[in-house]
Design an enzyme around this catalytic site. Structure first.
Site, short mmCIF file in Angstrom:
data_model
loop_
_atom_site.label_atom_id
_atom_site.label_comp_id
_atom_site.label_asym_id
_atom_site.label_seq_id
_atom_site.Cartn_x
_atom_site.Cartn_y
_atom_site.Cartn_z
CG HIS A 285 14.02 -14.63 22.50
ND1 HIS A 285 12.76 -14.90 22.04
CD2 HIS A 285 14.74 -15.77 22.30
CE1 HIS A 285 12.71 -16.14 21.58
NE2 HIS A 285 13.90 -16.69 21.73
CB SER A 286 9.92 -14.50 26.92
OG SER A 286 8.55 -14.36 27.21
#
Length: 325
Positions: free
Chosen positions: A80-81
Site C-alpha cells: 500500500h506504499s
C-alpha cells in the site's frame, strides 16, 4: 524561494513535478482547543497522482535518474506504499519504465489498486522489511543491466541524500511564503528523508526553528543513525555545515501501520473541525503527537505541521478505522 537555497540547489538536476507552492493554512479550531497556533503546509496538494511529500523528493531523484541516462526506475515499499505508487506514476509521466518491488498481502485496495489501474509493473515478495526488499531490487537491477537496460534504484521512501534535497527546497519555499515566525515544524518520520531535508534547510538559513519528527514506525538507534547519516551526506552534497539537529518523538504505538483509537479519533477530529483529511499510517499519528506535545508546552506557541499526504492509505485500513470509532 529563498535565494540562498535556490543558489545551492541550482547545480542539481531537477524535473518539475509540482507546478505551484503548496498553501499554508491556519487551523483556528484546533488552535483554540490546544492553546497554540497551529498551521499546516498542504503537501498533500503537490499535484501529481495522490500528492504527498514524496513528490518533492522525486523531483531530484528522477532528475538524477534522467541525467544518468536511466530508462527504468525501481523502488520498494509495502503493497500500500504511497511512495511506490507515485514513483511509478511519475516515472511513466517522464517516459521511463517502472518496477515496484513490494511486500504484503495483495489486495486490490488503496495504492495497490492504483498501481494496477495505471499499469505499473509490480513484483510482490514475502519479505520482512524494506531492507530485504532492497536486495530483491538490486538483483532485478543487475538482471536488467545484463539485458542492456539502465536501471535506477530508489530506496524506501526516497530517503537518500539526493531525495533529501526536495525538503531543503521546501524550507526555501516556506521561508518566503509565510511571515509567521514558527517555533517548530512537525512532520511524520518514517524513512527519515523529509525530516532530514527540513533540518538541513533550517541549518542553511540559520533559522531558530525546531525540526520535530514524529516516528510512525521503527524507532531507536537504527532510525536516529540513519537520520544523522542522511543529513550528513546531503550536507556534503551541498557543501554546507549542519547546525540544526532534529528532535524525534515516538508515537508509533509500537509498530509501523498499527492503528489505534487515538489515531482514528484524531483523523475524525481534524476532518470535522478543519475539513482536512489525515491518513492512519503517517499524518494521523504525527498530528496526534503534535497535539500531545503542544498541550505539554513542548512545541512553542506557533507550530507548522507538514501534511505529507497519503489519503489513499485510509481506504486500505477502512475496516480497522471504523471499528475504532
Amino acid at each position: 524561494m529563498h535565494p540562498k537555497i535556490f543558489a545551492l540547489l541550482a547545480k542539481f538536476p531537477r524535473v518539475e513535478l509540482i507546478p505551484w507552492e503548496t498553501p499554508i493554512q491556519y487551523l483556528p479550531n484546533i488552535s483554540r482547543e490546544i492553546g497554540a497556533d497551529v498551521y499546516i503546509k498542504r503537501d498533500d496538494l503537490t499535484g501529481l497522482g495522490i500528492g504527498g511529500n514524496k513528490i518533492r523528493k522525486l523531483e531530484y531523484l528522477l532528475g538524477d535518474a534522467l541525467s544518468k541516462g536511466a530508462d527504468v526506475v525501481i523502488t520498494v515499499g509495502a503493497v500500500h506504499s504511497n511512495h511506490a505508487f507515485v514513483t511509478g506514476l511519475a516515472a511513466k509521466k517522464l517516459g521511463l519504465d517502472a518496477i515496484l518491488v513490494l511486500r504484503g498481502k495483495e489486495e486490490l485496495k488503496g495504492n495497490y489498486l492504483l498501481d494496477k489501474i495505471m499499469g505499473i509493473e509490480t513484483r510482490v515478495y514475502d519479505a520482512k522489511d524494506s531492507f530485504e526488499l532492497m536486495k530483491y531490487a538490486e538483483e532485478i537491477a543487475e538482471e536488467l543491466k545484463r539485458e542492456g537496460r539502465k536501471p535506477y534504484v530508489i530506496p524506501p521512501g526516497g530517503a537518500s541524500p539526493i531525495g533529501t534535497l526536495g525538503y531543503v527546497r521546501a524550507v526555501g519555499e516556506i521561508a518566503t511564503q509565510s511571515e509567521v515566525k514558527f517555533d517548530s515544524i512537525v512532520v511524520a518520520a518514517g524513512s527519515g528523508g523529509t525530516l532530514a531535508g527540513l533540518s538541513l534547510g533550517l541549518s542553511i538559513l540559520n533559522e531558530d526553528i525546531r525540526p520535530v519528527g514524529i516516528a510512525v514506525g521503527r524507532f531507536g538507534e537504527v532510525m536516529t543513525s540513519k537520520l544523522d547519516n542522511l543529513i550528513k551526506e546531503a550536507a556534503e552534497l551541498l557543501g554546507v555545515k549542519v547546525e540544526v539537529r532534529p528532535e524525534l518523538y515516538d508515537y508509533s504505538f509500537g509498530e509501523y501501520g498499527k492503528i489505534t483509537g487515538e489515531v482514528a479519533q484524531i483523523i475524525r477530529k481534524v476532518g470535522t473541525r478543519e475539513g482536512i483529511i489525515l491518513d492512519p499510517v503517517y499524518t494521523g499519528k504525527a498530528f496526534y503527537g503534535l497535539v500531545d506535545l503542544a498541550r505539554k508546552g513542548e512545541l512553542g506557541e506557533k507550530i507548522l505541521f507538514i501534511h505529507t499526504g497519503g489519503i489513499s492509505g485510509t481506504f486500505h485500513y477502512g475496516d480497522k478505522l471504523l471499528s475504532l470509532l
